[in-house]
Design a protein around this motif. Structure first.
Motif, PDB file in Angstrom:
ATOM      1  N   LYS A 176      42.886  52.651  44.841  1.00  0.00           N
ATOM      2  CA  LYS A 176      43.072  51.930  46.308  1.00  0.00           C
ATOM      3  C   LYS A 176      41.775  51.713  47.284  1.00  0.00           C
ATOM      4  CE  LYS A 176      47.756  52.295  46.551  1.00  0.00           C
ATOM      5  NZ  LYS A 176      47.659  51.332  45.775  1.00  0.00           N
ATOM      6  N   PHE A 177      40.954  53.080  47.415  1.00  0.00           N
ATOM      7  CA  PHE A 177      39.260  53.160  48.038  1.00  0.00           C
ATOM      8  C   PHE A 177      38.771  52.565  47.798  1.00  0.00           C
ATOM      9  CE2 PHE A 177      38.680  56.847  51.304  1.00  0.00           C
ATOM     10  CZ  PHE A 177      39.941  56.940  51.638  1.00  0.00           C
ATOM     11  N   ILE A 178      38.490  52.233  45.698  1.00  0.00           N
ATOM     12  CA  ILE A 178      37.418  51.020  45.301  1.00  0.00           C
ATOM     13  C   ILE A 178      38.129  49.693  45.353  1.00  0.00           C
ATOM     14  CG2 ILE A 178      36.565  51.021  43.482  1.00  0.00           C
ATOM     15  CD1 ILE A 178      36.713  53.844  42.507  1.00  0.00           C
ATOM     16  N   ALA A 179      38.944  49.702  45.077  1.00  0.00           N
ATOM     17  CA  ALA A 179      39.428  48.435  45.282  1.00  0.00           C
ATOM     18  C   ALA A 179      39.336  47.406  46.669  1.00  0.00           C
ATOM     19  CB  ALA A 179      40.944  48.158  44.501  1.00  0.00           C
TER      20      ALA A 179
ATOM     21  N   ARG B   7      39.901  45.657  32.048  1.00  0.00           N
ATOM     22  CA  ARG B   7      39.081  47.028  32.293  1.00  0.00           C
ATOM     23  C   ARG B   7      39.211  47.752  33.991  1.00  0.00           C
ATOM     24  NH1 ARG B   7      33.753  49.442  30.312  1.00  0.00           N
ATOM     25  NH2 ARG B   7      35.433  51.726  30.489  1.00  0.00           N
ATOM     26  N   GLY B   8      40.326  48.946  33.448  1.00  0.00           N
ATOM     27  CA  GLY B   8      40.310  49.442  34.581  1.00  0.00           C
ATOM     28  C   GLY B   8      41.968  50.379  35.195  1.00  0.00           C
ATOM     29  N   VAL B   9      42.106  50.604  36.294  1.00  0.00           N
ATOM     30  CA  VAL B   9      42.915  50.633  36.666  1.00  0.00           C
ATOM     31  C   VAL B   9      44.433  49.143  37.150  1.00  0.00           C
ATOM     32  CG1 VAL B   9      44.726  52.132  38.292  1.00  0.00           C
ATOM     33  CG2 VAL B   9      42.562  52.860  37.798  1.00  0.00           C
ATOM     34  N   LEU B  10      45.184  49.048  35.829  1.00  0.00           N
ATOM     35  CA  LEU B  10      46.226  47.836  36.509  1.00  0.00           C
ATOM     36  C   LEU B  10      47.216  48.160  37.748  1.00  0.00           C
ATOM     37  CD1 LEU B  10      46.418  46.878  33.102  1.00  0.00           C
ATOM     38  CD2 LEU B  10      44.522  45.567  34.602  1.00  0.00           C
ATOM     39  N   THR B  11      47.860  49.434  37.516  1.00  0.00           N
ATOM     40  CA  THR B  11      48.653  49.065  38.658  1.00  0.00           C
ATOM     41  C   THR B  11      49.587  51.037  38.817  1.00  0.00           C
ATOM     42  OG1 THR B  11      50.864  48.302  39.403  1.00  0.00           O
ATOM     43  CG2 THR B  11      50.892  49.123  36.683  1.00  0.00           C
TER      44      THR B  11
ATOM     45  N   MET C 150      34.398  22.606  37.054  1.00  0.00           N
ATOM     46  CA  MET C 150      35.160  23.537  36.418  1.00  0.00           C
ATOM     47  C   MET C 150      35.656  24.570  38.318  1.00  0.00           C
ATOM     48  SD  MET C 150      32.905  26.247  33.183  1.00  0.00           S
ATOM     49  CE  MET C 150      32.208  27.895  34.836  1.00  0.00           C
ATOM     50  N   SER C 151      36.814  24.928  37.446  1.00  0.00           N
ATOM     51  CA  SER C 151      37.394  26.017  39.132  1.00  0.00           C
ATOM     52  C   SER C 151      36.722  27.102  38.738  1.00  0.00           C
ATOM     53  CB  SER C 151      38.789  26.079  38.789  1.00  0.00           C
ATOM     54  OG  SER C 151      39.068  26.945  37.617  1.00  0.00           O
ATOM     55  N   GLU C 152      36.622  27.998  39.988  1.00  0.00           N
ATOM     56  CA  GLU C 152      36.115  28.719  40.172  1.00  0.00           C
ATOM     57  C   GLU C 152      37.117  30.158  39.729  1.00  0.00           C
ATOM     58  OE1 GLU C 152      33.401  30.956  43.250  1.00  0.00           O
ATOM     59  OE2 GLU C 152      33.164  29.137  42.285  1.00  0.00           O
ATOM     60  N   MET C 153      36.647  31.178  39.146  1.00  0.00           N
ATOM     61  CA  MET C 153      37.184  32.102  38.624  1.00  0.00           C
ATOM     62  C   MET C 153      37.656  33.025  39.254  1.00  0.00           C
ATOM     63  SD  MET C 153      38.300  32.611  34.917  1.00  0.00           S
ATOM     64  CE  MET C 153      36.785  32.410  34.191  1.00  0.00           C
ATOM     65  N   ARG C 154      38.829  33.209  40.125  1.00  0.00           N
ATOM     66  CA  ARG C 154      39.230  34.859  40.512  1.00  0.00           C
ATOM     67  C   ARG C 154      38.345  36.072  40.097  1.00  0.00           C
ATOM     68  NH1 ARG C 154      43.406  37.815  42.861  1.00  0.00           N
ATOM     69  NH2 ARG C 154      44.956  37.654  41.213  1.00  0.00           N
ATOM     70  N   LYS C 155      37.443  36.936  40.705  1.00  0.00           N
ATOM     71  CA  LYS C 155      37.045  38.212  40.700  1.00  0.00           C
ATOM     72  C   LYS C 155      37.866  39.253  42.084  1.00  0.00           C
ATOM     73  CE  LYS C 155      33.730  36.848  38.080  1.00  0.00           C
ATOM     74  NZ  LYS C 155      33.619  36.909  36.551  1.00  0.00           N
ATOM     75  N   VAL C 156      38.736  40.422  40.728  1.00  0.00           N
ATOM     76  CA  VAL C 156      39.093  41.350  41.983  1.00  0.00           C
ATOM     77  C   VAL C 156      38.337  41.976  41.523  1.00  0.00           C
ATOM     78  CG1 VAL C 156      40.975  40.283  42.025  1.00  0.00           C
ATOM     79  CG2 VAL C 156      41.034  41.270  39.884  1.00  0.00           C
ATOM     80  N   GLN C 157      38.363  43.468  42.454  1.00  0.00           N
ATOM     81  CA  GLN C 157      37.580  44.917  42.306  1.00  0.00           C
ATOM     82  C   GLN C 157      38.851  45.362  41.395  1.00  0.00           C
ATOM     83  OE1 GLN C 157      34.461  44.736  43.595  1.00  0.00           O
ATOM     84  NE2 GLN C 157      34.823  43.834  45.498  1.00  0.00           N
ATOM     85  N   ARG C 158      38.161  46.395  40.251  1.00  0.00           N
ATOM     86  CA  ARG C 158      38.364  46.806  39.763  1.00  0.00           C
ATOM     87  C   ARG C 158      38.102  48.386  38.863  1.00  0.00           C
ATOM     88  NH1 ARG C 158      43.881  45.382  38.073  1.00  0.00           N
ATOM     89  NH2 ARG C 158      43.642  43.544  37.166  1.00  0.00           N
ATOM     90  N   SER C 159      39.078  49.586  39.172  1.00  0.00           N
ATOM     91  CA  SER C 159      37.987  50.917  39.042  1.00  0.00           C
ATOM     92  C   SER C 159      38.696  50.955  37.899  1.00  0.00           C
ATOM     93  CB  SER C 159      39.016  51.840  40.045  1.00  0.00           C
ATOM     94  OG  SER C 159      40.309  51.258  40.816  1.00  0.00           O
ATOM     95  N   VAL C 160      36.705  51.489  37.076  1.00  0.00           N
ATOM     96  CA  VAL C 160      37.360  51.747  36.063  1.00  0.00           C
ATOM     97  C   VAL C 160      36.954  53.335  35.689  1.00  0.00           C
ATOM     98  CG1 VAL C 160      36.098  51.416  33.498  1.00  0.00           C
ATOM     99  CG2 VAL C 160      36.390  48.984  35.562  1.00  0.00           C
ATOM    100  N   VAL C 161      37.336  53.551  34.506  1.00  0.00           N
ATOM    101  CA  VAL C 161      37.080  54.809  33.247  1.00  0.00           C
ATOM    102  C   VAL C 161      35.897  54.882  33.106  1.00  0.00           C
ATOM    103  CG1 VAL C 161      38.177  56.557  32.684  1.00  0.00           C
ATOM    104  CG2 VAL C 161      40.355  54.961  33.997  1.00  0.00           C
ATOM    105  N   GLU C 162      34.747  55.246  33.699  1.00  0.00           N
ATOM    106  CA  GLU C 162      33.410  55.693  32.811  1.00  0.00           C
ATOM    107  C   GLU C 162      33.430  56.984  31.886  1.00  0.00           C
ATOM    108  OE1 GLU C 162      30.729  54.972  35.596  1.00  0.00           O
ATOM    109  OE2 GLU C 162      30.996  52.426  35.499  1.00  0.00           O
ATOM    110  N   GLY C 163      33.749  58.047  32.460  1.00  0.00           N
ATOM    111  CA  GLY C 163      33.851  58.973  31.582  1.00  0.00           C
ATOM    112  C   GLY C 163      35.111  60.232  31.432  1.00  0.00           C
TER     113      GLY C 163
ATOM    114  N   GLU D 102      39.456  39.706  36.378  1.00  0.00           N
ATOM    115  CA  GLU D 102      39.807  37.906  37.107  1.00  0.00           C
ATOM    116  C   GLU D 102      41.207  38.202  37.437  1.00  0.00           C
ATOM    117  OE1 GLU D 102      38.567  36.498  33.372  1.00  0.00           O
ATOM    118  OE2 GLU D 102      36.500  36.647  33.118  1.00  0.00           O
ATOM    119  N   GLY D 103      41.899  39.813  37.624  1.00  0.00           N
ATOM    120  CA  GLY D 103      42.639  39.932  37.998  1.00  0.00           C
ATOM    121  C   GLY D 103      43.773  39.792  36.874  1.00  0.00           C
ATOM    122  N   LYS D 104      43.491  39.805  36.002  1.00  0.00           N
ATOM    123  CA  LYS D 104      44.397  39.278  34.433  1.00  0.00           C
ATOM    124  C   LYS D 104      44.430  41.240  33.553  1.00  0.00           C
ATOM    125  CE  LYS D 104      42.669  35.581  33.639  1.00  0.00           C
ATOM    126  NZ  LYS D 104      42.027  34.258  32.068  1.00  0.00           N
ATOM    127  N   ILE D 105      45.489  41.245  32.627  1.00  0.00           N
ATOM    128  CA  ILE D 105      45.198  42.285  32.616  1.00  0.00           C
ATOM    129  C   ILE D 105      44.943  43.093  31.492  1.00  0.00           C
ATOM    130  CG2 ILE D 105      48.938  42.791  33.027  1.00  0.00           C
ATOM    131  CD1 ILE D 105      49.250  42.356  30.176  1.00  0.00           C
TER     132      ILE D 105
END
Ligand code: UT7
Length: 329
Positions: free
Chosen positions: A131-134, A185-189, A1-14, A179-182
């Motif tokens: 950018k700080f969080i990512a 959750r989080g800031v995409l761009t 199984m191919s390794e899933m690419r993980k990316v850091q996302r900053s997610v709005v929690e509140g 996973e680097g997809k649209i």
């Protein structure tokens, strides 16, 4: 199984908000300057705004919004290691409003600083915190837009004093994994722009290094208006291109709330359906860097914006500065 690419996302929690107590209607302004409710509503959409009392400084409003956002996120102040406050109306020339918020919340770790990009400040602040969080350097940020523009208005100038209001809004932005997809959750761009050649169209005629005074806001409204729609639609187009999304994919459009005509024209130009627009300009006026998080707070509070929604934020203001942020809630 191919390794899933993980990316850091900053997610709005509140999302949180704090408005000054005092409401000022257009009818109230008719008593101060030569204006009418009809003119203000037709040209801007604004019906009322809040005006800060003596004790309601920018840092007080910002702290209130931050506490509300933390409560909504189910977070404690101890989790926060970054505070970014977007403001052009700080309590003092220095120290920053952010450090006062930090102290008021009892936080002694991490970093706190202000960002000054006038009405685009909140979009700039989100981009910076993201950018700080990512990068992995910080985990949990308070991103705040807080203003008391009433303090820098010339209350004799009807072309500006009817347009602005005071308030603060805040979000908790915390590290999540995607996973680097649209679909993440989080800031995409985020897309930030500025062009300092436009200074004289929207500026404050004082400051520490020029007059040694605070100064008053001066605006050539027609000139700002002429640039606004093109600039904000440019950076939204950049956000769509960077993510392979389009206006149809948006659940909500949460623009800077300066003028209803600018908001409607921007949405129409990009084919964003009117029912997707969140508008608070009627009740808040233009609260500069606070307008987007205040609008987010309203639309999250009444259940419109839900987890998983794709939300477009944009703003344009003095400098000129302008920018967009595309966020999966
Ligand atoms: O948040 C940062 C970005 N800022 C903005 O996005 C603001 C952008 N600009 C605007 O929103 C609009 O340009 C305004 C709302 C400021 C003004 O609307 P406008 O349709 O561009 O009006 P205008 O400036 O061309 O003024 C039209 C008329 C003028 O009279 P004359 O010269 O045609 O006789 C003004 O003197 O309206 C007059 N006017 C007013 N009349 C009643 C200006 N302010 C007022 C007022 N009440 N408060």
């Amino acid at each position: 199984m191919s390794e899933m690419r993980k990316v850091q996302r900053s997610v709005v929690e509140g999302v949180g908000a704090r408005l000054p107590e005092k409401r000022v209607t257009n009818a109230d302004l008719e008593k101060i300057v030569d204006t009418t409710d009809e003119w203000i509503v037709q040209r801007t959409g604004i019906r009322e705004r809040r005006i800060a009392g003596p004790g309601e400084t920018t840092s007080v409003l910002a702290t209130g919004a931050a506490q509300d956002a933390l409560a909504k996120a189910g977070r404690s102040a101890a989790d926060v290691d970054l505070i970014v406050v977007a403001t052009s109306t700080p309590d003092y020339t220095f120290p920053s409003t952010a450090t006062q918020v930090q102290a008021a919340l009892g936080i002694t770790r991490g970093a706190a600083f202000d960002v000054q990009a006038v009405c685009s400040g909140f979009v700039y602040a989100i981009a910076i915190a993201d950018k700080f969080i990512a990068s992995g350097s910080h985990d949990c940020a308070l991103v705040i837009g807080a203003e008391t523009f009433s303090r820098i208005l010339d209350w004799q100038d009807r072309t500006t004093c009817v347009l602005f209001g005071d308030g603060a809004g805040a979000i908790v932005l915390a590290r999540g994994e995607g996973e680097g997809k649209i679909s993440d959750r989080g800031v995409l761009t985020t897309h930030l722009r500025s062009d300092g050649r436009h200074r004289e169209k929207l500026f404050v005629d004082g400051g520490p290094s020029t007059t040694g005074t605070v100064g008053h806001l001066r605006m050539s409204g027609r000139d700002v208006f002429r640039h606004a729609v093109g600039m904000v639609t440019d950076v939204m187009t950049d956000a769509f291109a960077a993510t392979g999304t389009s206006a149809q994919d948006l659940a909500w459009f949460v623009p800077h709330q300066a003028n209803e005509r600018i908001i409607d024209a921007s949405a129409e130009k990009l084919g964003i359906a009117p029912e997707k627009i969140v508008k608070t300009v009627h009740t808040h006026g233009n609260t500069s860097a606070a307008s987007i998080p205040l609008a987010l707070s309203v639309a999250c509070g009444d259940g419109r914006i839900k987890r998983g929604d794709l939300v477009m934020l944009e703003a344009m203001g003095g400098g000129f500065t302008w920018g967009s942020a595309l966020v999966r809630w």
